[in-house]
Design an enzyme around this catalytic site. Structure first.
Site, mmCIF file in Angstrom:
data_model
loop_
_atom_site.group_PDB
_atom_site.id
_atom_site.type_symbol
_atom_site.label_atom_id
_atom_site.label_comp_id
_atom_site.label_asym_id
_atom_site.label_seq_id
_atom_site.Cartn_x
_atom_site.Cartn_y
_atom_site.Cartn_z
ATOM 1 N N TYR A 110 -4.902 -2.339 5.857
ATOM 2 C CA TYR A 110 -4.756 -0.944 5.416
ATOM 3 C C TYR A 110 -4.214 -0.893 3.995
ATOM 4 O O TYR A 110 -4.732 -0.150 3.148
ATOM 5 C CB TYR A 110 -3.822 -0.220 6.380
ATOM 6 N N SER B 282 -2.768 6.656 -0.133
ATOM 7 C CA SER B 282 -1.554 6.565 0.663
ATOM 8 C C SER B 282 -0.483 5.907 -0.184
ATOM 9 O O SER B 282 -0.794 5.254 -1.196
ATOM 10 C CB SER B 282 -1.828 5.712 1.914
#
Length: 274
Positions: free
Chosen positions: A168, A155
């Protein structure tokens, strides 16, 4: 037919980017092993892909002539991961590509000091350790055939920080690091390891995506206008489409990228260029 004769394993294949990557690989001639949890995980505050969605992905792959095997496998469970890889090898005899796509976006939405032990451990167990378990399981087959491509779906959170998403961000940064280390371990035997770093990906209905809406929910952004909220942060004034990410993964899976290893391909409309 860039992947003709190859077997591709995709985790988190029930919907979203996993489905799109699987379908594109099938269109290019690959056979597929499709893995997903088949149900929810305690602590994840939104529904995960179910068996029906996984079967829908398999059906879409079969439309392109692919042999598609769908299996329940939770990447937190080493025994389930090993069993899935063994089943793939029994069915197809080899594994040429692994797309490590399984991941969760929440529990998130709070400052780092408010994250509980359970929330931190769950995020890293799925988004980081799950990828490592899959790599560990497929490595013997790939190294034995002296060829293979492992693609970790990271990501932009693996490249920059995001407020209220510390677990995350930590998991995705670590996944990029794992990519580089594994690439060096495997390079002498012809197995490549790379990462794809998507930006804000639209929740396209045809892949039943919901990751962007879940991120918006964590940030208390209204569901009616959440896409426009993310678009304003994109230099190219558009959200990334699932096909854009799958296209990058497809290139890394095929022989056109045979000298590419240990790197990240960022698909974010210029977000991290600033």
């Amino acid at each position: 037919m860039r992947l003709a004769g190859k077997t591709v394993v995709v985790t988190g294949a029930g919907r979203g980017l996993g489905r799109m990557c699987a379908v594109r690989c099938a269109e290019e001639g690959a056979d597929l092993v499709l893995l997903d949890t088949g149900g929810d995980i305690p602590g994840v505050p939104y529904p995960l892909a179910d068996d029906g969605q996984l079967e829908r992905t398999a059906q879409l792959c079969r439309r392109s002539g692919a042999d598609a095997l769908g299996l329940r496998a939770d990447v937190r469970d080493s025994a389930a991961v090993t069993a899935a890889v063994d089943a793939a090898l029994r069915r197809f005899g080899r594994i040429d590509v692994l797309v490590n796509n399984a991941g969760i976006a929440a529990p998130s939405g709070k400052p780092v000091h408010d994250i509980t032990d359970d929330e931190w451990e769950l995020m890293l167990d799925v988004d980081l350790s799950g990828a490592w378990r899959m790599i560990r399981a497929v490595a013997p087959a790939m190294l034995g055939q002296r060829a293979g491509s492992i693609i970790n779906v990271a990501s932009t959170a693996g490249l920059v920080g995001y407020r209220h998403f510390a677990a995350y961000v930590a998991a995705k940064h670590a996944l990029v690091g794992l990519t580089k280390a594994a690439a060096l371990d495997f390079a002498p035997l012809g197995v490549r390891v790379n990462a794809v770093c998507p930006g804000s990906v639209r929740d396209a209905p045809h892949v039943e995506g919901r990751m962007l809406s879940e991120i918006a929910r964590c940030l208390d952004v209204g569901t009616d206008d959440h896409e426009q909220t993310f678009v304003t942060a994109q230099p190219m004034n558009a959200l990334v489409e699932p096909e854009d990410v799958a296209g990058a993964a497809l290139w890394l899976a095929g022989d056109e990228s045979r000298q590419v290893t240990g790197t990240t391909v960022t698909v974010d409309g210029g977000f991290t260029a600033r």
